[in-house]
Design an enzyme around this catalytic site. Structure first.
Site, PDB file in Angstrom:
ATOM      1  CG  PHE A  13      -1.902  -1.157   1.175  1.00  0.00           C
ATOM      2  CD1 PHE A  13      -2.954  -1.139   0.256  1.00  0.00           C
ATOM      3  CD2 PHE A  13      -1.738  -2.266   1.982  1.00  0.00           C
ATOM      4  CE1 PHE A  13      -3.836  -2.207   0.183  1.00  0.00           C
ATOM      5  CE2 PHE A  13      -2.617  -3.342   1.907  1.00  0.00           C
ATOM      6  CZ  PHE A  13      -3.665  -3.310   1.007  1.00  0.00           C
ATOM      7  CB  CYS A  14       2.756   3.136   1.719  1.00  0.00           C
ATOM      8  SG  CYS A  14       3.845   4.569   1.786  1.00  0.00           S
TER       9      CYS A  14
END
Ligand SMILES: Cc1cc2nc3c(=O)[nH]c(=O)nc-3n(C[C@H](O)[C@H](O)[C@H](O)COP(=O)(O)OP(=O)(O)OC[C@H]3O[C@@H](n4cnc5c(N)ncnc54)[C@H](O)[C@@H]3O)c2cc1C
Lengths: 76, 377
Positions: A13-14
């Protein structure tokens, strides 16, 4: 000699799959193929968008069991 | 059993202290020897650099003596590793010492490489080192209005820093009474203004309310410092009076020199946190090649897993748990507000509304960090 590299960005996600692709694209040589693995639905659209804008070559994209396999050739 | 930790930053310090406690009996009766090698005797709280850039902290407040952060049963040497001889289970240091190990932990972090983008080092300010953060603050103090551009290199540690910097910049310029004389333009490498989708959804209207211009799909190609223009790989350009960059990063040179990973990023098993092909080498923090944010928070959660597993190997001969990709990030949101994002490999971040208590908690954490690296939190 051109090489093939798999970038495993599943579950990221990151920084996220596109950021991972940009990272490895910088390390690659012209002609190399990168295969990005992503579980982010957005990758199917945002990866080709970036690849087209910068001028690399999209070789294919398919979803196998919920994982996107996006193949890109570094063109410049 | 000899356990060798290379790197005394966030990840290395937490792993070593955690092991020192879990294995205190084994270390006391000399069944285990725990050694740390690092490149410096000082430990920096890197998130504090953001405050230095706005004159809210001075650099001396960011440092502690590394030895003072370590349990007394850890042998500590300031002697950076130059050679990793993984097949012989040993490392060679700058001073020429050889250290054998049974289990090696690598947590050497990452470094900024502005020189990999033509003109970036000459043309842009940054806050990713002590000297650059002080220099940026002096530039901001002298600034009387004009165009400020922020660009973001890939990859970079602390992915939330570009957004936090803009909130702080807006507040700082308002305080100085020159916000209305300043245009701020934020550039981001991918097609939305932050890589975390709901950070982008939240921050975009906040930026619009503050009058921040946003350009997405902007990867810095070059900076023409003389004409004050920054150009993108995507074919656009921006004129600036003050250019601020989150510089691109690489892992440490020593990793590349020892052929342990392209770009200094070590190929790492995403669950076991071992180096691919080397079950006796654990890797954590910024230097892994994992698709996980390069943050102190990731280094912290990884360190807990690595320490628990190594201690279990000593005690019962096997590791006991996997890393699940956990990261927890504070996000400073300006106006003395903050929020946070927490996620792992399977759970996307769920962003809470920014609040003042979260900001106070982050302010407290700036001090609590020292308790946290000691392993007491
Ligand atoms: C401006 C800024 C803001 C940030 N904000 C946040 C934030 O809000 N939240 C967050 O979680 N993270 C934040 N970070 C990121 C965080 O600081 C790093 O991700 C974290 O420190 C990484 O930990 P590490 O142990 O991998 O590396 P580091 O903490 O960088 O430690 C690396 C260590 O390795 C040592 N070393 C290097 N080479 C050698 C060698 N050859 N031999 C032996 N030792 C060596 C170094 O001396 C150092 O002690 C921020 C960073 C910056 C710069």
């Amino acid at each position: 000699m051109s090489t093939n590299k798999v970038i495993d960005a599943r579950g990221s996600f990151c920084p996220g799959p596109l950021m991972e692709l940009i990272t490895y694209m910088k390390q690659a040589s012209v002609g190399d193929t990168l295969e990005l693995l992503s579980t982010d639905e957005g990758s199917a659209a945002d990866v080709p968008e970036w690849v087209a804008k910068v001028g690399h070559e999209m070789l294919g994209s398919e979803n196998v069991d919920g994982v996107w396999h996006l193949k890109i050739r570094k063109a410049k | 059993m000899r356990i060798l930790v290379v790197g005394g930053g966030t990840g290395g310090t937490i792993v070593a202290n955690n092991l020192a406690r879990r294995l205190s009996a084994e270390i006391r009766n000399r069944r285990v020897r725990l050694t740390m090698l690092s490149a410096t005797d000082r430990h920096m709280y890197q998130p504090g650099l953001l405050y230095v850039a706005f004159g809210q902290m001075t650099p001396d407040q960011l440092y502690r003596d590394q030895r003072s952060l370590l349990e007394s049963n850890i042998e500590f040497h300031v002697d950076p590793v130059e050679k990793f001889l993984l097949d012989q289970k040993k490392v060679v240091t700058k001073s020429g010492q050889t250290h054998d190990y049974d289990i090696l932990v690598i947590a050497t972090g990452s470094r900024i490489v502005p020189e990999t983008v033509p003109g970036l080092a000459e043309g842009a300010e940054t806050f990713y080192s002590e000297a650059s953060a002080v220099k940026l603050f002096k530039k901001l103090r002298e600034f009387e209005g004009g165009n400020i551009a922020l660009v973001v290199g890939v990859p970079h540690k602390c992915p939330i820093a570009p957004v936090e910097f803009i909130f702080s910049l807006h507040d700082y310029l308002k305080l100085r009474g020159i916000r209305d004389k300043t245009n701020i333009k934020y550039h981001y490498p991918i097609g939305r203004m932050h890589t975390i989708a709901n950070v982008a959804t939240w921050a975009k209207p906040e930026f619009e309310r503050m009058g921040i211009e946003i350009e997405t799909l902007f990867n810095v190609k070059e900076v023409d410092a003389e004409n004050k223009v920054v150009r993108s790989e995507e074919g656009t350009e921006t004129q600036y009076d003050l250019l601020i960059a989150i510089p691109p990063h690489k892992g440490m040179e020593v990793i590349e020199q020892n052929n342990m990973g392209d770009g200094g990023w070590i190929p790492t098993d995403r669950y076991k946190l071992t180096m691919n092909g080397h079950d006796d080498v654990y890797v954590l923090g910024d230097t892994t090649n994992l698709p996980v944010s390069k943050t102190g928070s990731a280094a912290h959660f990884e360190a807990e897993v690595v320490a628990e597993n190594i201690a279990s190997i000593v005690k019962i001969g096997t590791p006991v748990r996997d890393y699940d990709g956990k990261v927890y990030c504070f996000i400073e949101a300006g106006h003395d507000r903050a929020t946070y994002a927490m996620f792992n490999y399977t759970t996307p971040p769920d962003l809470k509304p920014a609040s003042k208590p979260m900001h106070w908690f982050k302010t407290a954490y700036n001090q609590m960090y020292w308790t946290s690296v000691r392993g007491l939190l």
